[in-house]
Write a protein that holds these residues in place. Structure first.
Motif, PDB file in Angstrom:
ATOM      1  N   ALA A 164     -23.532  16.317  63.300  1.00 52.38           N
ATOM      2  CA  ALA A 164     -22.679  15.176  62.175  1.00 52.38           C
ATOM      3  C   ALA A 164     -22.400  13.601  62.728  1.00 52.38           C
ATOM      4  CB  ALA A 164     -21.585  15.901  61.883  1.00 52.38           C
ATOM      5  N   PHE A 165     -22.892  12.912  61.952  1.00 48.44           N
ATOM      6  CA  PHE A 165     -22.469  11.027  62.363  1.00 48.44           C
ATOM      7  C   PHE A 165     -20.490  10.978  61.941  1.00 48.44           C
ATOM      8  CE2 PHE A 165     -27.030  10.383  60.467  1.00 48.44           C
ATOM      9  CZ  PHE A 165     -27.361  10.488  61.463  1.00 48.44           C
ATOM     10  N   LEU A 166     -20.381  10.672  62.585  1.00 51.96           N
ATOM     11  CA  LEU A 166     -18.768  10.024  62.526  1.00 51.96           C
ATOM     12  C   LEU A 166     -19.317   8.512  62.447  1.00 51.96           C
ATOM     13  CD1 LEU A 166     -17.241  12.699  64.882  1.00 51.96           C
ATOM     14  CD2 LEU A 166     -16.883  12.062  62.360  1.00 51.96           C
ATOM     15  N   PHE A 167     -18.848   7.361  61.734  1.00 50.84           N
ATOM     16  CA  PHE A 167     -18.890   6.362  61.526  1.00 50.84           C
ATOM     17  C   PHE A 167     -17.648   5.839  61.652  1.00 50.84           C
ATOM     18  CE2 PHE A 167     -22.165   8.117  58.947  1.00 50.84           C
ATOM     19  CZ  PHE A 167     -23.097   7.357  59.504  1.00 50.84           C
ATOM     20  N   ASP A 168     -17.513   4.215  62.803  1.00 53.90           N
ATOM     21  CA  ASP A 168     -16.490   3.726  63.197  1.00 53.90           C
ATOM     22  C   ASP A 168     -16.331   2.260  61.938  1.00 53.90           C
ATOM     23  OD1 ASP A 168     -13.763   2.998  63.318  1.00 53.90           O
ATOM     24  OD2 ASP A 168     -13.410   3.723  65.135  1.00 53.90           O
ATOM     25  N   GLU A 169     -15.800   1.854  60.876  1.00 57.64           N
ATOM     26  CA  GLU A 169     -16.009   0.995  60.705  1.00 57.64           C
ATOM     27  C   GLU A 169     -17.180   0.187  60.579  1.00 57.64           C
ATOM     28  OE1 GLU A 169     -13.212  -1.426  59.461  1.00 57.64           O
ATOM     29  OE2 GLU A 169     -11.399  -0.037  60.114  1.00 57.64           O
ATOM     30  N   PRO A 170     -18.373   1.174  60.532  1.00 59.24           N
ATOM     31  CA  PRO A 170     -19.570   0.216  61.020  1.00 59.24           C
ATOM     32  C   PRO A 170     -20.048  -1.655  60.357  1.00 59.24           C
ATOM     33  CG  PRO A 170     -20.178   2.055  59.383  1.00 59.24           C
ATOM     34  CD  PRO A 170     -18.949   1.942  59.662  1.00 59.24           C
ATOM     35  N   LEU A 171     -19.376  -1.571  59.309  1.00 64.42           N
ATOM     36  CA  LEU A 171     -19.980  -2.735  58.653  1.00 64.42           C
ATOM     37  C   LEU A 171     -19.101  -4.172  59.252  1.00 64.42           C
ATOM     38  CD1 LEU A 171     -21.900  -1.106  55.690  1.00 64.42           C
ATOM     39  CD2 LEU A 171     -21.993  -1.439  57.996  1.00 64.42           C
ATOM     40  N   SER A 172     -17.962  -3.632  59.384  1.00 61.24           N
ATOM     41  CA  SER A 172     -16.998  -4.786  59.600  1.00 61.24           C
ATOM     42  C   SER A 172     -17.226  -5.650  59.880  1.00 61.24           C
ATOM     43  CB  SER A 172     -15.571  -4.082  59.749  1.00 61.24           C
ATOM     44  OG  SER A 172     -15.267  -3.317  61.931  1.00 61.24           O
ATOM     45  N   ASN A 173     -18.212  -6.087  60.591  1.00 62.56           N
ATOM     46  CA  ASN A 173     -18.289  -7.143  61.511  1.00 62.56           C
ATOM     47  C   ASN A 173     -19.514  -7.795  60.226  1.00 62.56           C
ATOM     48  OD1 ASN A 173     -16.053  -6.828  63.685  1.00 62.56           O
ATOM     49  ND2 ASN A 173     -18.011  -6.678  64.978  1.00 62.56           N
ATOM     50  N   LEU A 174     -19.915  -7.640  59.973  1.00 61.73           N
ATOM     51  CA  LEU A 174     -21.577  -7.709  58.689  1.00 61.73           C
ATOM     52  C   LEU A 174     -20.069  -8.951  57.730  1.00 61.73           C
ATOM     53  CD1 LEU A 174     -23.434  -5.196  58.389  1.00 61.73           C
ATOM     54  CD2 LEU A 174     -22.589  -6.656  60.511  1.00 61.73           C
ATOM     55  N   ASP A 175     -21.286  -9.906  57.803  1.00 62.10           N
ATOM     56  CA  ASP A 175     -21.072 -10.964  56.200  1.00 62.10           C
ATOM     57  C   ASP A 175     -20.895 -10.165  54.858  1.00 62.10           C
ATOM     58  OD1 ASP A 175     -23.656 -11.472  55.304  1.00 62.10           O
ATOM     59  OD2 ASP A 175     -23.591 -12.627  56.978  1.00 62.10           O
ATOM     60  N   ALA A 176     -20.171 -10.484  53.717  1.00 63.72           N
ATOM     61  CA  ALA A 176     -20.295 -10.089  52.490  1.00 63.72           C
ATOM     62  C   ALA A 176     -21.896  -9.744  52.206  1.00 63.72           C
ATOM     63  CB  ALA A 176     -19.637 -10.459  51.199  1.00 63.72           C
ATOM     64  N   LYS A 177     -22.875  -9.666  52.463  1.00 66.99           N
ATOM     65  CA  LYS A 177     -24.143  -9.959  51.704  1.00 66.99           C
ATOM     66  C   LYS A 177     -24.750  -8.723  52.361  1.00 66.99           C
ATOM     67  CE  LYS A 177     -28.699 -11.586  50.091  1.00 66.99           C
ATOM     68  NZ  LYS A 177     -29.412 -12.539  51.394  1.00 66.99           N
ATOM     69  N   LEU A 178     -25.237  -8.877  54.162  1.00 73.21           N
ATOM     70  CA  LEU A 178     -25.781  -8.037  54.183  1.00 73.21           C
ATOM     71  C   LEU A 178     -24.514  -6.529  54.185  1.00 73.21           C
ATOM     72  CD1 LEU A 178     -27.522  -7.495  56.112  1.00 73.21           C
ATOM     73  CD2 LEU A 178     -26.226  -8.401  58.072  1.00 73.21           C
ATOM     74  N   ARG A 179     -23.369  -6.236  54.679  1.00 73.75           N
ATOM     75  CA  ARG A 179     -22.487  -5.500  54.224  1.00 73.75           C
ATOM     76  C   ARG A 179     -23.142  -4.802  52.884  1.00 73.75           C
ATOM     77  NH1 ARG A 179     -17.666  -7.782  55.005  1.00 73.75           N
ATOM     78  NH2 ARG A 179     -16.852  -7.604  52.685  1.00 73.75           N
ATOM     79  N   GLY A 180     -23.040  -5.507  52.420  1.00 74.85           N
ATOM     80  CA  GLY A 180     -23.741  -5.409  50.879  1.00 74.85           C
ATOM     81  C   GLY A 180     -24.985  -4.228  50.504  1.00 74.85           C
ATOM     82  N   GLN A 181     -26.065  -4.931  51.661  1.00 76.89           N
ATOM     83  CA  GLN A 181     -27.155  -3.815  51.924  1.00 76.89           C
ATOM     84  C   GLN A 181     -26.888  -2.853  52.341  1.00 76.89           C
ATOM     85  OE1 GLN A 181     -29.428  -7.289  53.548  1.00 76.89           O
ATOM     86  NE2 GLN A 181     -29.486  -8.802  52.224  1.00 76.89           N
ATOM     87  N   MET A 182     -26.354  -3.026  53.672  1.00 83.54           N
ATOM     88  CA  MET A 182     -26.106  -1.986  53.963  1.00 83.54           C
ATOM     89  C   MET A 182     -25.264  -0.820  54.037  1.00 83.54           C
ATOM     90  SD  MET A 182     -27.807  -3.251  57.238  1.00 83.54           S
ATOM     91  CE  MET A 182     -26.369  -1.390  57.605  1.00 83.54           C
ATOM     92  N   ARG A 183     -24.499  -1.226  53.366  1.00 81.64           N
ATOM     93  CA  ARG A 183     -23.694  -0.520  52.117  1.00 81.64           C
ATOM     94  C   ARG A 183     -24.860   0.755  51.904  1.00 81.64           C
ATOM     95  NH1 ARG A 183     -20.372  -3.220  50.207  1.00 81.64           N
ATOM     96  NH2 ARG A 183     -21.050  -3.351  48.349  1.00 81.64           N
ATOM     97  N   SER A 184     -25.401   0.378  50.826  1.00 84.61           N
ATOM     98  CA  SER A 184     -27.054   1.166  50.515  1.00 84.61           C
ATOM     99  C   SER A 184     -27.228   1.658  51.188  1.00 84.61           C
ATOM    100  CB  SER A 184     -27.708   0.457  49.808  1.00 84.61           C
ATOM    101  OG  SER A 184     -27.999  -0.442  49.666  1.00 84.61           O
ATOM    102  N   GLU A 185     -27.876   1.035  52.530  1.00 82.06           N
ATOM    103  CA  GLU A 185     -28.605   1.785  53.341  1.00 82.06           C
ATOM    104  C   GLU A 185     -28.165   3.102  53.913  1.00 82.06           C
ATOM    105  OE1 GLU A 185     -30.943   0.867  55.857  1.00 82.06           O
ATOM    106  OE2 GLU A 185     -32.554  -1.485  54.960  1.00 82.06           O
TER     107      GLU A 185
END
Ligand code: ADP
Ligand code: ADP
Length: 235
Positions: A164-185
């Motif tokens: 299993a993967f456990l993600f701890d706020e993996p995107l919280s340091n990114l800016d909004a645009k990158l966060r959106g891309q990463m979310r879909s990735e």
């Protein structure tokens, strides 16, 4: 792949106040569960108890139906993905992905490690192909996009054949645009791999778009577990 079962999990730190209070949750094999709630509600504590970095005060943690409260982190075979990716800047993508296998090999006296089948090279190549990183294997993390770095971090989890993967706020340091891309990735990747995932966030958009179910934690108590649609349609 594995199911994760939490039965009446309690965590009390030294002050005796329950940071996690009687949480019960069944996470099915392959399911993607988002753990959401305000800062200080116990999300990280719960994740750390699952991965074995924090003792469970009472209650039971099961992985695939087996009690795991006392198991060492390395025997739980879960992969934590952090917000900073924790990649080694001086190593190539290939060596970053291979790292956990080399570690296991060293520990086991060079016998190939206790981690599944295939040579290190076969397993790295397979993970890289899954993550579409084959063309970037000789690059260093500094020369990758944020999305590619995230995939390298997940590659490490994949070569270990984590359950299993456990993600701890993996995107919280990114800016909004990158966060959106990463979310879909992340969403696409998790669905493609079908690996059981628990994803901690305090971001409403991530909570409502990423997972199969959302678990809402408040002051250590599980308030609600529902699909994003059920939550959205609530009055
Ligand atoms: P979240 O991840 O939702 O922000 P945490 O799990 O980090 O919440 O924290 C839950 C509660 O437990 C908070 O009140 C926090 O202050 C407390 N806490 C977290 N870690 C420790 C610790 N190591 N020792 C004592 N209290 C802690
Ligand atoms: P040791 O020296 O006892 O092996 P390590 O820090 O190397 O201690 O970690 C032991 C095991 O715990 C690792 O082999 C790994 O399987 C697991 N582990 C450590 N950190 C994590 C993490 N962030 N996510 C998942 N598993 C971890």
């Amino acid at each position: 792949m594995a199911s994760i079962t939490l039965n009446n999990i309690v965590k009390k730190y030294d002050d005796g106040f329950p940071a996690v209070n009687n949480v019960s949750l069944d996470i099915a094999d392959g399911e993607f569960v988002i753990l959401v709630g305000p800062s200080g509600c116990g999300k990280s504590t719960l994740l750390r108890m699952i991965v074995g970095l924090e003792d469970i005060t009472s209650g039971e943690l099961q992985i695939d139906g087996t009690r795991m409260n006392e198991a060492a982190p390395k025997d739980r075979n879960l992969a934590m993905v952090f917000q900073n990716y924790a990649l080694y800047p001086h190593l190539t993508v290939y060596e970053n992905i291979a790292f956990p296998l080399r570690l296991a090999k060293d520990k086991n006296g060079g016998g190939g490690g206790g981690v599944g089948g295939g040579t290190v090279d076969e397993r790295v190549q397979k993970a890289a192909a899954m993550l579409e990183l084959t063309e970037h294997l000789e690059r260093k993390p500094a020369n990758l996009s944020g999305g590619q770095r995230q995939r390298v971090a997940m590659g490490r989890a994949i070569v270990r054949e984590a359950d299993a993967f456990l993600f701890d706020e993996p995107l919280s340091n990114l800016d909004a645009k990158l966060r959106g891309q990463m979310r879909s990735e992340i969403s696409q990747l998790q669905r493609r791999l079908g690996i059981t995932s628990v994803y901690v966030t305090h971001d409403q958009t991530e909570a409502m778009t990423l997972g199969d179910r959302v678990a809402v934690l408040k002051k250590g108590i599980l308030q609600q577990v529902a699909s994003p649609r059920e939550l959205y349609e609530q009055p």
